[in-house]
Design a protein around this motif. Structure first.
Motif, PDB file in Angstrom:
ATOM      1  N   GLN A 147     -26.459 -22.585  11.034  1.00 50.97           N
ATOM      2  CA  GLN A 147     -26.661 -22.845  12.461  1.00 50.97           C
ATOM      3  C   GLN A 147     -26.709 -21.499  13.185  1.00 50.97           C
ATOM      4  O   GLN A 147     -25.788 -21.142  13.892  1.00 50.97           O
ATOM      5  N   ASP A 204     -34.263 -29.402  16.895  1.00 49.78           N
ATOM      6  CA  ASP A 204     -35.288 -29.461  15.853  1.00 49.78           C
ATOM      7  C   ASP A 204     -35.254 -30.783  15.084  1.00 49.78           C
ATOM      8  O   ASP A 204     -36.282 -31.233  14.586  1.00 49.78           O
ATOM      9  N   HIS A 228     -29.950 -22.262  21.510  1.00 53.39           N
ATOM     10  CA  HIS A 228     -30.833 -22.585  22.631  1.00 53.39           C
ATOM     11  C   HIS A 228     -29.965 -22.718  23.881  1.00 53.39           C
ATOM     12  O   HIS A 228     -28.904 -23.347  23.846  1.00 53.39           O
ATOM     13  N   ARG A 288     -29.564 -20.113  15.136  1.00 48.29           N
ATOM     14  CA  ARG A 288     -30.364 -19.973  16.352  1.00 48.29           C
ATOM     15  C   ARG A 288     -29.771 -20.816  17.472  1.00 48.29           C
ATOM     16  O   ARG A 288     -29.494 -21.978  17.306  1.00 48.29           O
ATOM     17  N   TYR A 339     -27.241 -25.468  19.247  1.00 47.47           N
ATOM     18  CA  TYR A 339     -27.970 -24.885  18.139  1.00 47.47           C
ATOM     19  C   TYR A 339     -29.364 -25.491  18.112  1.00 47.47           C
ATOM     20  O   TYR A 339     -29.543 -26.659  18.443  1.00 47.47           O
ATOM     21  N   HIS A 340     -30.332 -24.695  17.705  1.00 47.05           N
ATOM     22  CA  HIS A 340     -31.704 -25.190  17.635  1.00 47.05           C
ATOM     23  C   HIS A 340     -31.800 -26.407  16.728  1.00 47.05           C
ATOM     24  O   HIS A 340     -32.615 -27.290  16.964  1.00 47.05           O
ATOM     25  N   ARG A 341     -30.955 -26.464  15.716  1.00 45.28           N
ATOM     26  CA  ARG A 341     -30.994 -27.601  14.794  1.00 45.28           C
ATOM     27  C   ARG A 341     -30.824 -28.921  15.538  1.00 45.28           C
ATOM     28  O   ARG A 341     -31.442 -29.919  15.207  1.00 45.28           O
TER      29      ARG A 341
END
Length: 163
Positions: free
Chosen positions: A19, A46, A23, A21, A41-43
């Motif tokens: 984890q 995404d 945002h 990246r 987190y971008h996850r």
């Protein structure tokens, strides 16, 4: 050995351990340390899709749980879904993500979804309770952990007590 990985593979959902990246979302009146910015987190973003088909998602979940029950026939399976921070604080964002959370279309009346942490955490946020999640990560804060532990304990006490 990794139940999350197995379930993710059955549902064709990527499960990543990293984890890295982050945002930053603009927000208003967040019941967090910083009330105008949500870090996720971008996850969390995404893993969402633009359009979920509720029938397909619920059928895929039924199928995955059926396969688990078939593999482990003497087990009792209860799926515990922990909502991500983006889903719980979404109503505070100045602009909601186009991609919707899968939790909004799950059939919460399924026999294997008796513990609803989604509603538990939403209740905390709607009542401006601090620390449902920690500001800078994806983990529960003190109040979120307490509320979720209480829900899990309530379920286990009900299930483990002979009638």
């Amino acid at each position: 050995n990794d139940g999350v990985g197995v379930l993710g593979a059955m549902l064709n959902v990527p499960v990543k351990k990293s984890q890295r990246r982050v945002h930053k979302w603009k927000a208003k009146n967040l019941p967090l340390l910083q009330s105008n910015q949500l870090l996720t987190y971008h996850r969390d973003f995404d893993n969402r899709r633009l359009h979920y088909n509720a029938t397909e998602i619920n059928a895929a979940l039924d199928s995955a749980l059926f396969l688990l029950q078939k593999t482990y026939p003497k087990s009792s399976i209860q799926l515990l879904i922990t909502p991500d921070k983006l889903t719980i604080y979404e109503d505070h964002l100045t602009q909601k993500p186009e991609k919707r959370s899968i939790l909004e279309i799950l059939d919460w009346d399924k026999q294997y979804l008796k513990i609803n942490l989604y509603e538990t955490l939403q209740h905390l946020v709607k009542n401006d309770i601090q620390e449902a999640y920690i500001y800078s990560g994806s983990h529960f804060g003190e109040e979120g952990a307490k509320a979720c532990a209480k829900e899990i304990d309530k379920f286990l006490q009900k299930e483990l007590v002979p009638m």
